[in-house]
Design a protein around this motif. Structure first.
Motif, PDB file in Angstrom:
ATOM      1  N   GLY A 100      39.895  50.740 -11.436  1.00  0.00           N
ATOM      2  CA  GLY A 100      39.469  51.871 -11.147  1.00  0.00           C
ATOM      3  C   GLY A 100      38.700  52.677 -12.302  1.00  0.00           C
ATOM      4  N   LYS A 138      37.828  47.100 -13.553  1.00  0.00           N
ATOM      5  CA  LYS A 138      37.135  47.673 -12.231  1.00  0.00           C
ATOM      6  C   LYS A 138      38.463  47.564 -11.064  1.00  0.00           C
ATOM      7  CE  LYS A 138      33.960  46.771  -8.434  1.00  0.00           C
ATOM      8  NZ  LYS A 138      32.711  46.379  -7.997  1.00  0.00           N
ATOM      9  N   ARG A 170      26.797  42.789 -14.340  1.00  0.00           N
ATOM     10  CA  ARG A 170      25.604  42.748 -13.365  1.00  0.00           C
ATOM     11  C   ARG A 170      26.325  42.268 -12.038  1.00  0.00           C
ATOM     12  NH1 ARG A 170      20.241  38.949 -13.204  1.00  0.00           N
ATOM     13  NH2 ARG A 170      22.131  37.594 -13.259  1.00  0.00           N
ATOM     14  N   GLY A 171      27.035  41.214 -12.039  1.00  0.00           N
ATOM     15  CA  GLY A 171      27.613  40.596 -11.045  1.00  0.00           C
ATOM     16  C   GLY A 171      28.450  41.564 -10.305  1.00  0.00           C
ATOM     17  N   ARG A 218      32.674  50.816  -4.831  1.00  0.00           N
ATOM     18  CA  ARG A 218      31.217  50.265  -4.735  1.00  0.00           C
ATOM     19  C   ARG A 218      31.119  48.853  -4.219  1.00  0.00           C
ATOM     20  NH1 ARG A 218      27.111  50.005  -9.363  1.00  0.00           N
ATOM     21  NH2 ARG A 218      25.665  49.147  -8.008  1.00  0.00           N
ATOM     22  N   SER A 263      37.388  35.785  -4.922  1.00  0.00           N
ATOM     23  CA  SER A 263      37.274  34.562  -4.322  1.00  0.00           C
ATOM     24  C   SER A 263      36.359  33.706  -5.298  1.00  0.00           C
ATOM     25  CB  SER A 263      36.138  34.889  -3.049  1.00  0.00           C
ATOM     26  OG  SER A 263      35.252  35.263  -3.591  1.00  0.00           O
ATOM     27  N   ASN A 264      35.797  34.018  -6.194  1.00  0.00           N
ATOM     28  CA  ASN A 264      35.186  33.078  -7.157  1.00  0.00           C
ATOM     29  C   ASN A 264      35.296  33.042  -8.576  1.00  0.00           C
ATOM     30  OD1 ASN A 264      33.746  35.667  -7.597  1.00  0.00           O
ATOM     31  ND2 ASN A 264      31.785  34.816  -6.989  1.00  0.00           N
ATOM     32  N   ALA A 277      28.222  44.683 -10.172  1.00  0.00           N
ATOM     33  CA  ALA A 277      27.507  45.889  -9.836  1.00  0.00           C
ATOM     34  C   ALA A 277      27.051  45.529  -8.388  1.00  0.00           C
ATOM     35  CB  ALA A 277      26.497  46.479 -10.858  1.00  0.00           C
ATOM     36  N   LEU A 278      26.704  44.142  -8.556  1.00  0.00           N
ATOM     37  CA  LEU A 278      25.777  43.628  -7.190  1.00  0.00           C
ATOM     38  C   LEU A 278      26.905  43.347  -6.226  1.00  0.00           C
ATOM     39  CD1 LEU A 278      23.273  41.659  -8.851  1.00  0.00           C
ATOM     40  CD2 LEU A 278      22.976  43.632  -7.813  1.00  0.00           C
ATOM     41  N   GLY A 279      28.274  43.288  -6.492  1.00  0.00           N
ATOM     42  CA  GLY A 279      29.140  42.823  -5.480  1.00  0.00           C
ATOM     43  C   GLY A 279      29.498  41.335  -5.627  1.00  0.00           C
ATOM     44  N   GLN A 280      28.959  40.748  -6.556  1.00  0.00           N
ATOM     45  CA  GLN A 280      28.690  39.249  -6.600  1.00  0.00           C
ATOM     46  C   GLN A 280      30.039  38.606  -6.972  1.00  0.00           C
ATOM     47  OE1 GLN A 280      25.036  38.277  -8.421  1.00  0.00           O
ATOM     48  NE2 GLN A 280      23.978  38.558  -6.547  1.00  0.00           N
ATOM     49  N   VAL A 281      30.843  39.413  -7.685  1.00  0.00           N
ATOM     50  CA  VAL A 281      32.094  38.790  -8.294  1.00  0.00           C
ATOM     51  C   VAL A 281      33.213  39.196  -7.611  1.00  0.00           C
ATOM     52  CG1 VAL A 281      33.218  38.480 -10.629  1.00  0.00           C
ATOM     53  CG2 VAL A 281      30.814  38.505 -10.359  1.00  0.00           C
ATOM     54  N   GLY A 282      34.232  38.357  -7.515  1.00  0.00           N
ATOM     55  CA  GLY A 282      35.389  39.016  -6.634  1.00  0.00           C
ATOM     56  C   GLY A 282      36.631  38.035  -6.988  1.00  0.00           C
ATOM     57  N   ALA A 341      34.722  51.898  -8.369  1.00  0.00           N
ATOM     58  CA  ALA A 341      35.540  51.125  -8.155  1.00  0.00           C
ATOM     59  C   ALA A 341      35.478  50.802  -6.537  1.00  0.00           C
ATOM     60  CB  ALA A 341      36.833  51.756  -8.184  1.00  0.00           C
ATOM     61  N   THR A 343      36.270  29.982 -10.408  1.00  0.00           N
ATOM     62  CA  THR A 343      35.160  28.943 -10.654  1.00  0.00           C
ATOM     63  C   THR A 343      34.205  29.504 -11.964  1.00  0.00           C
ATOM     64  OG1 THR A 343      35.138  29.009  -8.225  1.00  0.00           O
ATOM     65  CG2 THR A 343      33.597  27.658  -9.367  1.00  0.00           C
ATOM     66  N   LEU A 344      34.262  30.837 -11.829  1.00  0.00           N
ATOM     67  CA  LEU A 344      33.412  31.536 -13.042  1.00  0.00           C
ATOM     68  C   LEU A 344      34.082  31.351 -14.256  1.00  0.00           C
ATOM     69  CD1 LEU A 344      30.695  33.029 -12.522  1.00  0.00           C
ATOM     70  CD2 LEU A 344      32.162  35.068 -12.438  1.00  0.00           C
ATOM     71  N   SER A 384      26.052  34.633  -5.208  1.00  0.00           N
ATOM     72  CA  SER A 384      27.587  34.844  -5.722  1.00  0.00           C
ATOM     73  C   SER A 384      28.475  33.538  -5.374  1.00  0.00           C
ATOM     74  CB  SER A 384      28.382  36.193  -5.229  1.00  0.00           C
ATOM     75  OG  SER A 384      28.213  36.025  -3.529  1.00  0.00           O
ATOM     76  N   PHE A 403      26.236  31.199 -11.570  1.00  0.00           N
ATOM     77  CA  PHE A 403      26.769  29.713 -11.666  1.00  0.00           C
ATOM     78  C   PHE A 403      25.881  28.648 -12.301  1.00  0.00           C
ATOM     79  CE2 PHE A 403      29.390  32.261  -8.524  1.00  0.00           C
ATOM     80  CZ  PHE A 403      30.550  31.977  -9.086  1.00  0.00           C
ATOM     81  N   LEU A 442      26.779  39.497 -18.048  1.00  0.00           N
ATOM     82  CA  LEU A 442      26.640  38.765 -16.768  1.00  0.00           C
ATOM     83  C   LEU A 442      27.725  39.336 -16.004  1.00  0.00           C
ATOM     84  CD1 LEU A 442      25.903  34.793 -17.577  1.00  0.00           C
ATOM     85  CD2 LEU A 442      24.378  36.488 -16.556  1.00  0.00           C
TER      86      LEU A 442
END
Lengths: 453, 453
Positions: free
Chosen positions: B420, B417, B343-344, A6, B353-354, B346-351, A4, B357-358, A47, A278, B340
């Motif tokens: 937690g 996520k 993975r996003g 990370r 803010s997006n 885990a890499l901190g690419q999704v939050g 969470a 759009t996703l 991202s 995307f 997808l």
């Protein structure tokens, strides 16, 4: 829980950046972006939706452009390259290390490649051509030809004078390589050894010739395995005649390990690890359609089994209500075995020598789970439909399906691998086809035999 | 294809070893085993069934015992430790690095821990206690307190004399750390810089103070991310007052990356990455039962939806034949989005803010896939059951379910996520519960509305 918190940093940067972009003030965005490392910038670009991505890409310091391109997935790379003209690309890539450049070159338009080659000096061009002459996913492609070599018949003092004259060492140099007059690899000398021994010490007293060199034809997965088995930071690469060709460093190995892990995670869903989060809708549709189409085919197969029992279902509608349970539980149990097998195969831990022991273990696990869960399922069904014979049928069918699931879980990935297919990619589809089909067949078949009079 | 030839070496060793074990001649087995690195021995032990594992473990050179224990999963480790007496364990672990010892210590019986502590000198005991005082999965646990430090107000010459006096450097030392009188971290000096500059050069001219130190409380995943974002070989660890506590090296980071990847791959099937391929049947049954029990619960949920439509199915049995297709295809499509997203995340690419759009992108993909595959499905069903209204119902139901699948694929992992929970562990179960339930509801519901008169 660790999950969470990370990478909160990336998420925070993303939010900051996104807010700044939305407000249209590009100054703060530019300052933020250029505090990041190229890998972090790459992660951030991945991202962002295409519109914002182009804007941020334009703000990246041109000096970092090449490194950023190295650090993003193929699809995102294409979208970034599409936004640059030839001069910009040439300027971005000309300072890259040879191994990184080799990694990029495939994705560049032919005209750009010509320009890049023209911009390089002869030595580097020849090195690049050498690296590119090896197949993808081999040690030859991973190596960097830029190595520091010394002779065995000298002393630390001489080596130190040579190094001071030479100046900088290539990144991540932890050893110098000792070569013969014909450039054959003889062993390595740790930088630490040069620092901790007296200047007069002869080099040949310090040579570590225990570490085997990597063959230029080894696959990148073998290379990664060796690095993590031996805790290497770097390793020499040689050809069949033991001639030293270059050096592989741990940072590239880490990328391989990450890539392999992503491949395994995404292949199970029929996806490519290079897929852009995307990616344009049209492209995503096309790619996923194929996978879903295959799954539709296998779904028809399972349905055709149910179709054989229309007469039975007509008489006992409860069967239609309950049949997804038997099929689904088989899929779940089989997936557990499959996941263990795919890991075992990836680590080289499963083979002809132990598959029988493994199958036998999984069959016993399946039998015990089947009997226990079958009893639970039978009791619930009894309470629901008040039909003890139906309870007996569904409990038995579940046990039978879990046994098929265990067998398929062990044998499907092993057979796929033996046939040269990727178990991570095709294993799941085949497994669930088996468990769906056998689940329906066992349940509806037993019901036809035992419940219809 | 690369998959097929991968790790053939391990498989070959395994076969050789297995043959030798079967023949009962332990001499060749012992020779073979002791040509391997501890990590390779660990891998080999993991791939042996318990009986053979004990025999081979007895043949391993006692000097390697400790390193081998470090390199196997927890379950296998327990089985190996069970086979050793206290003296053997103490002898095996006393030469380990502090970070490796800290990793092992949790799995040792209390009496053994006391003996191990008694066998250590005071400095090492204090270091071990310090490392153990940090929570698991933090930088504090990963670090090795054994670092080489120098002062800024000196010259290369002096440092070289100090190093020659000191002798060996700790493994994977690529930098010396510069500290203040109060042991605060000031920066680092590359070994390469010491070798390539003139002896008279002042140290403070060579200090690289750009690399930020790692906070002792950072999670191991954050540490791993930083190492791969910055291509580090080692990094200093400091406390809140910037006091240098130790050093983390890339070899431990590689283990974390591998462990995290295994976790993601196995958690999706409800398995622990420490699971032994050959764990005792009783233990395997117990662990898997829980996961399957949860899945059984969700299967009842989906079945209860079907149960509501018994009357409809009684009149149109074809619905029972076709309903698994709609549910299953939703599961497949949703799993793609889920993979997808995991993975996003885990890499901190999704939050936040997006995510909109996703979601919008995934909904468009789902709509296009749903309409296309729905049309294909409708045509096949028409040919099969000669009922155009049924075709229309199943095509529409599929489209609706794919849209729910896309929504769940995006929102379920994100919500987990945020709450937690680990999306990799629970995401799949929740997703398929949604797609099964919505698939049955959409298909049988539409059929009830449109096909019954």
């Amino acid at each position: 829980m660790a999950e969470a918190v990370r990478h909160d940093k990336t998420a925070r940067q993303l939010r900051l950046l996104s807010d700044a972009l939305d407000s249209g003030r590009l100054g703060p965005v530019k300052r933020l972006v250029n505090t990041l490392s190229p890998a972090e910038i790459g992660n951030l670009l991945e991202s962002l939706p295409p519109g914002k991505r182009v804007v941020v890409w334009g703000l990246v310091d041109p000096e970092d452009d090449g490194e950023v391109l190295v650090h993003v997935g193929e699809e995102v790379r294409e979208s970034l390259l599409a936004d640059m003209d030839t001069d910009e690309i040439v300027a971005a890539v000309e300072d890259l290390d040879i191994d990184d450049l080799a990694d990029l070159v495939e994705d560049l338009p032919d005209t750009v490649i010509d320009e890049v080659l023209k911009s390089m000096d002869r030595e580097n061009r020849e090195r690049l051509e050498q690296v590119l002459s090896y197949p993808e996913e081999t040690a030859g492609r991973l190596m960097n030809p830029d190595v520091v070599t010394v002779r065995a018949d000298t002393t630390i003092d001489v080596v130190l004078r040579y190094l001071r004259l030479r100046g900088e060492l290539p990144e991540h140099t932890d050893h110098l390589y000792v070569v013969s007059r014909r450039h054959q690899y003889l062993g390595r000398i740790a930088l630490a050894a040069l620092l901790t021994h007296e200047p007069g010490t002869p080099i040949n007293k310090l040579i570590d010739d225990e570490q085997p060199a990597i063959d230029v034809n080894e696959t990148d997965n073998e290379v990664a395995r060796k690095f993590s088995d031996h805790d290497w930071i770097s390793a020499p690469v040689v050809d069949d005649n033991n001639i030293l060709l270059g050096r592989i460093t741990i940072d590239d190995v880490v990328d391989i390990i990450r890539g392999e892990a992503e491949h395994q995670a995404l292949a199970a869903a029929g996806l490519d690890e290079e897929e852009d989060l995307f990616s344009p809708v049209r492209r995503a549709v096309k790619r996923r359609m194929m996978w879903l189409g295959i799954n539709l085919g296998t779904a028809f197969l399972a349905s055709s089994v149910v179709g054989r029992f229309e007469g039975t279902i007509e008489k006992i509608v409860a069967l239609a209500v309950l049949m997804p349970i038997v099929a689904g539980m088989g899929g779940n149990a089989g997936t557990q075995v499959l996941a263990l097998m795919i890991r075992g195969l990836a680590l080289g831990q499963v083979g002809a020598s132990n598959v029988r022991t493994l199958l036998w273990k999984e069959l016993r696990v399946a039998l015990l789970n089947g009997l226990t869960l079958g009893a639970v399922l039978g009791i619930v069904v009894w309470a629901w439909f008040h039909d003890p014979a139906l309870s007996l049928v569904i409990g038995s069918a579940l046990t039978i399906n879990l046994i098929f699931a265990a067998t398929a879980g062990v044998m499907v990935p092993l057979t796929l691998k033996r046939l040269g297919f990727d178990p991570a990619l095709a294993g799941g589809v085949i497994l669930t086809t088996v468990t769906d089909t056998m689940g329906f067949l066992a349940f509806l078949g037993l019901a036809t035999l035992l419940l219809l009079r």
